[in-house]
Write an enzyme that holds these catalytic residues in place. Structure first.
Site, PDB file in Angstrom:
ATOM      1  N   PHE A 246      60.137  62.134  40.729  1.00  0.00           N
ATOM      2  CA  PHE A 246      58.560  61.003  39.863  1.00  0.00           C
ATOM      3  C   PHE A 246      58.298  60.996  42.040  1.00  0.00           C
ATOM      4  O   PHE A 246      57.841  59.741  42.264  1.00  0.00           O
ATOM      5  CB  PHE A 246      59.251  59.800  39.997  1.00  0.00           C
ATOM      6  CG  PHE A 246      59.782  59.565  38.617  1.00  0.00           C
ATOM      7  CD1 PHE A 246      59.002  59.989  37.589  1.00  0.00           C
ATOM      8  CD2 PHE A 246      60.932  59.731  38.278  1.00  0.00           C
ATOM      9  CE1 PHE A 246      60.243  60.177  35.950  1.00  0.00           C
ATOM     10  CE2 PHE A 246      61.505  59.656  37.631  1.00  0.00           C
ATOM     11  CZ  PHE A 246      61.292  59.481  36.603  1.00  0.00           C
ATOM     12  N   ASP A 267      57.188  66.221  39.621  1.00  0.00           N
ATOM     13  CA  ASP A 267      56.817  65.147  39.153  1.00  0.00           C
ATOM     14  C   ASP A 267      56.522  65.895  38.169  1.00  0.00           C
ATOM     15  O   ASP A 267      55.458  67.084  38.112  1.00  0.00           O
ATOM     16  CB  ASP A 267      55.663  64.620  40.499  1.00  0.00           C
ATOM     17  CG  ASP A 267      55.352  63.223  39.843  1.00  0.00           C
ATOM     18  OD1 ASP A 267      55.454  62.371  40.547  1.00  0.00           O
ATOM     19  OD2 ASP A 267      53.846  63.411  39.792  1.00  0.00           O
ATOM     20  N   SER A 268      55.523  65.437  37.200  1.00  0.00           N
ATOM     21  CA  SER A 268      55.200  65.628  35.746  1.00  0.00           C
ATOM     22  C   SER A 268      53.399  66.094  36.368  1.00  0.00           C
ATOM     23  O   SER A 268      52.705  66.626  34.993  1.00  0.00           O
ATOM     24  CB  SER A 268      54.846  64.675  34.935  1.00  0.00           C
ATOM     25  OG  SER A 268      54.714  63.809  35.249  1.00  0.00           O
ATOM     26  N   ASN A 293      58.452  67.499  32.902  1.00  0.00           N
ATOM     27  CA  ASN A 293      59.187  65.842  32.899  1.00  0.00           C
ATOM     28  C   ASN A 293      60.685  65.488  33.582  1.00  0.00           C
ATOM     29  O   ASN A 293      61.545  66.668  33.051  1.00  0.00           O
ATOM     30  CB  ASN A 293      59.203  66.137  31.412  1.00  0.00           C
ATOM     31  CG  ASN A 293      60.230  64.849  31.133  1.00  0.00           C
ATOM     32  OD1 ASN A 293      60.903  63.830  31.592  1.00  0.00           O
ATOM     33  ND2 ASN A 293      58.625  64.355  29.474  1.00  0.00           N
ATOM     34  N   ALA A 294      61.257  64.741  33.995  1.00  0.00           N
ATOM     35  CA  ALA A 294      62.050  64.531  35.149  1.00  0.00           C
ATOM     36  C   ALA A 294      63.151  64.398  34.262  1.00  0.00           C
ATOM     37  O   ALA A 294      64.055  64.641  34.788  1.00  0.00           O
ATOM     38  CB  ALA A 294      61.655  62.991  35.584  1.00  0.00           C
ATOM     39  N   ASP A 314      62.155  57.026  41.584  1.00  0.00           N
ATOM     40  CA  ASP A 314      61.372  55.881  41.809  1.00  0.00           C
ATOM     41  C   ASP A 314      60.273  56.211  40.477  1.00  0.00           C
ATOM     42  O   ASP A 314      59.145  56.258  40.672  1.00  0.00           O
ATOM     43  CB  ASP A 314      60.148  56.120  42.551  1.00  0.00           C
ATOM     44  CG  ASP A 314      58.663  54.735  43.349  1.00  0.00           C
ATOM     45  OD1 ASP A 314      59.372  54.580  41.885  1.00  0.00           O
ATOM     46  OD2 ASP A 314      59.130  55.687  43.697  1.00  0.00           O
ATOM     47  N   CYS A 354      59.480  49.894  39.194  1.00  0.00           N
ATOM     48  CA  CYS A 354      58.589  48.591  39.917  1.00  0.00           C
ATOM     49  C   CYS A 354      58.482  47.897  38.049  1.00  0.00           C
ATOM     50  O   CYS A 354      57.092  47.181  38.509  1.00  0.00           O
ATOM     51  CB  CYS A 354      57.267  49.714  40.662  1.00  0.00           C
ATOM     52  SG  CYS A 354      56.713  50.415  38.823  1.00  0.00           S
TER      53      CYS A 354
HETATM   54  N1  SAH Z   1      57.661  58.106  44.477  1.00  0.00           N
HETATM   55  C1  SAH Z   1      56.343  57.766  44.781  1.00  0.00           C
HETATM   56  C2  SAH Z   1      55.601  57.303  43.276  1.00  0.00           C
HETATM   57  C3  SAH Z   1      56.448  57.536  42.039  1.00  0.00           C
HETATM   58  S1  SAH Z   1      54.586  56.846  40.505  1.00  0.00           S
HETATM   59  C4  SAH Z   1      55.279  57.506  45.963  1.00  0.00           C
HETATM   60  O1  SAH Z   1      56.413  56.597  46.800  1.00  0.00           O
HETATM   61  O2  SAH Z   1      54.369  57.809  45.785  1.00  0.00           O
HETATM   62  C5  SAH Z   1      55.043  57.483  39.713  1.00  0.00           C
HETATM   63  C6  SAH Z   1      55.290  58.546  38.891  1.00  0.00           C
HETATM   64  O3  SAH Z   1      55.611  59.477  38.246  1.00  0.00           O
HETATM   65  C7  SAH Z   1      54.348  59.650  39.570  1.00  0.00           C
HETATM   66  O4  SAH Z   1      53.667  60.419  39.775  1.00  0.00           O
HETATM   67  C8  SAH Z   1      53.541  60.400  37.510  1.00  0.00           C
HETATM   68  O5  SAH Z   1      52.857  60.853  37.714  1.00  0.00           O
HETATM   69  C9  SAH Z   1      55.023  60.421  37.659  1.00  0.00           C
HETATM   70  N2  SAH Z   1      55.891  60.160  36.337  1.00  0.00           N
HETATM   71  C10 SAH Z   1      55.319  60.412  34.932  1.00  0.00           C
HETATM   72  N3  SAH Z   1      56.016  60.279  33.800  1.00  0.00           N
HETATM   73  C11 SAH Z   1      56.911  61.293  34.707  1.00  0.00           C
HETATM   74  C12 SAH Z   1      57.606  62.231  34.373  1.00  0.00           C
HETATM   75  N4  SAH Z   1      58.579  61.744  32.725  1.00  0.00           N
HETATM   76  N5  SAH Z   1      58.139  63.418  34.770  1.00  0.00           N
HETATM   77  C13 SAH Z   1      58.007  63.279  35.657  1.00  0.00           C
HETATM   78  N6  SAH Z   1      57.178  62.771  36.426  1.00  0.00           N
HETATM   79  C14 SAH Z   1      56.680  61.359  35.948  1.00  0.00           C
END
Ligand code: SAH
Length: 411
Positions: A246, A267-268, A293-294, A314, A354
């Site tokens: 993420f 990231d997605s 997808n994470a 995150d 968060c």
């Molecule tokens: N770590 C980052 C903030 C992450 S916010 C920083 O410090 O700037 C959460 C992120 O998760 C977003 O960028 C969103 O695009 C991503 N996201 C949401 N669902 C997801 C998934 N299923 N798989 C991968 N990424 C995802």
């Protein structure tokens, strides 16, 4: 909330009378009172966004609040005294918030300047990104034209160094405007011409990490400033091969790059990764970015026996309401379990939540549960929250939402 010592309030202001329960909430120093805790019919006749005088059921004056005609949170206290001039009070509170940041913020030109209730300005969020200011207005009272004018003028005149502000961007949350029954608006510049810039942070520790910022693109107010100090903390312990799950625009990944032999960000969101790639170039780094997808990716990597020395998790908030809590806890458990299985002995897990509805204790428990299932012993190296420019106001739990645990995996 600081006491306002204005002797005279305008007596023409509307007033509300609270139930015993509503008054008790204020006594507990929480600034919100729900509509169901306002007594009498007067409330229906109050214009949206009014400044209201607040009384208990016996007629004792409790202070002054901002009124919303549509939100379930009908009033948000703004002073324990009278308020004669709301724009002037807002300007004074913004100056106080700026002064408070002088004590708290170092090594960055990007930080939160005003954090709503935590800066006694309910419904106003202001972030500074070097010379571009990004703000969000979330309540009827703060949306009023004279209040907006006071906000723009104070930020232009009072942010230091003098003359630094080249643009003030408003980021509109359409859903919130609808809930507050405010007319629709587009995000855009409120003042000046500049809406994109370059920010830097964590100077003394790892050589100034730089990021592109575009006030008219991206999520939230554009970057996750609440993680700024956690980036530096994570980098302190990171080593070896790192995976930033993420990763958004690469906040953790770019900080880890200084300490790790390789860093992969996942990231997605393709647009987020495109900015991440540009940020890497800005810092003279080449990292690997994977769009996907994470949950699927971690499952695949675990099945393929991939191993890492540092993993950052995150995710976006899994629990948007209390009702989502169980589902959210299952999501955190799964992610943490998969990450733990991939970590080598001596590895570092940086795991964040968060979701306000997932408390600090819940989060520790869910990570402990994942550690049991992964048959690993974890030591807490650092137990952290949001950066100090996102202050937590005691007795207002909503101001405390970010958890960031840094853990060392022993076996
Ligand atoms: N770590 C980052 C903030 C992450 S916010 C920083 O410090 O700037 C959460 C992120 O998760 C977003 O960028 C969103 O695009 C991503 N996201 C949401 N669902 C997801 C998934 N299923 N798989 C991968 N990424 C995802």
């Amino acid at each position: 909330m600081p006491k306002k010592r204005t002797a005279l309030g305008a007596r023409g202001e509307p007033s509300v009378k609270l139930s015993t329960r509503g008054a008790a909430r204020l006594q507990a120093r929480h600034p919100w009172v729900y509509r169901s805790d306002i007594e009498g019919i007067e409330a229906n006749s109050i214009p949206p966004g009014s400044v209201v005088r607040v009384f208990d059921s016996r007629g004792k004056f409790l202070g002054t609040a901002l009124y919303s005609s549509s939100s379930q949170i009908a009033i948000r206290m703004i002073s324990h005294g009278s308020v004669a001039d709301l724009p002037a009070l807002v300007a004074e509170r913004i100056r106080a918030a700026i002064a408070f940041r002088k004590e708290l913020v170092a090594n960055t030109n990007a930080y939160r300047v005003v954090f709503s209730e935590a800066d006694f300005l309910p419904g106003l969020i202001v972030d500074r990104y070097n010379d571009v200011i990004s703000l969000q207005i979330l309540t009827q009272a703060i949306d009023a034209a004279p209040v907006r004018a006071a906000i723009v003028k104070t930020l232009r005149e009072d942010l230091q160094p003098a003359g630094i502000v080249a643009g003030i961007v408003e980021r509109v949350d359409g859903r919130i405007r609808e809930l507050e029954q405010l007319p629709p608006r587009q995000s855009g510049l409120l003042w000046g011409e500049k809406s994109a810039t370059v920010i830097e942070m964590n100077g003394s520790e790892i050589n100034n990490i730089r990021f592109h910022y575009d006030g008219l693109e991206g999520q939230k107010t554009g970057a996750f400033l609440d993680q700024r100090e956690n980036y530096a903390a994570a980098a302190q312990y990171a080593h070896g091969e790192a995976l930033d799950v993420f990763c958004y625009q690469g906040g953790f990944a770019l900080h880890l790059a200084a300490k790790c032999s390789s860093v992969t960000g996942v990231d997605s969101s393709r647009p987020a990764l495109e900015v991440a790639e540009k940020n890497a170039a800005l810092n003279g780094r080449e990292l690997e970015w994977i769009e996907g997808n994470a949950f699927d990716l971690l499952r695949e990597y675990a099945a393929a026996d991939r191993r890492y020395d540092t993993v950052v998790l995150d995710p976006p908030p899994f629990a948007k309401t209390k009702r989502d809590l169980d589902k959210a806890l299952r999501g955190y458990k799964e992610l943490n379990l998969r990450a733990l299985k991939m970590l080598r002995p001596g590895g570092i897990l940086v795991t964040c939540s968060c979701s306000f509805h997932v408390g600090a204790k819940d989060f520790l428990e869910v990570v402990a549960d994942a550690a049991r299932d992964a048959h690993k012993d974890l030591r807490v190296v650092d137990n952290r929250g949001a950066a100090k420019d996102h202050p937590i106001l005691l007795n207002v739990p909503e101001t405390s939402y970010l958890k960031c645990l840094i853990l060392s995996v022993s076996n």
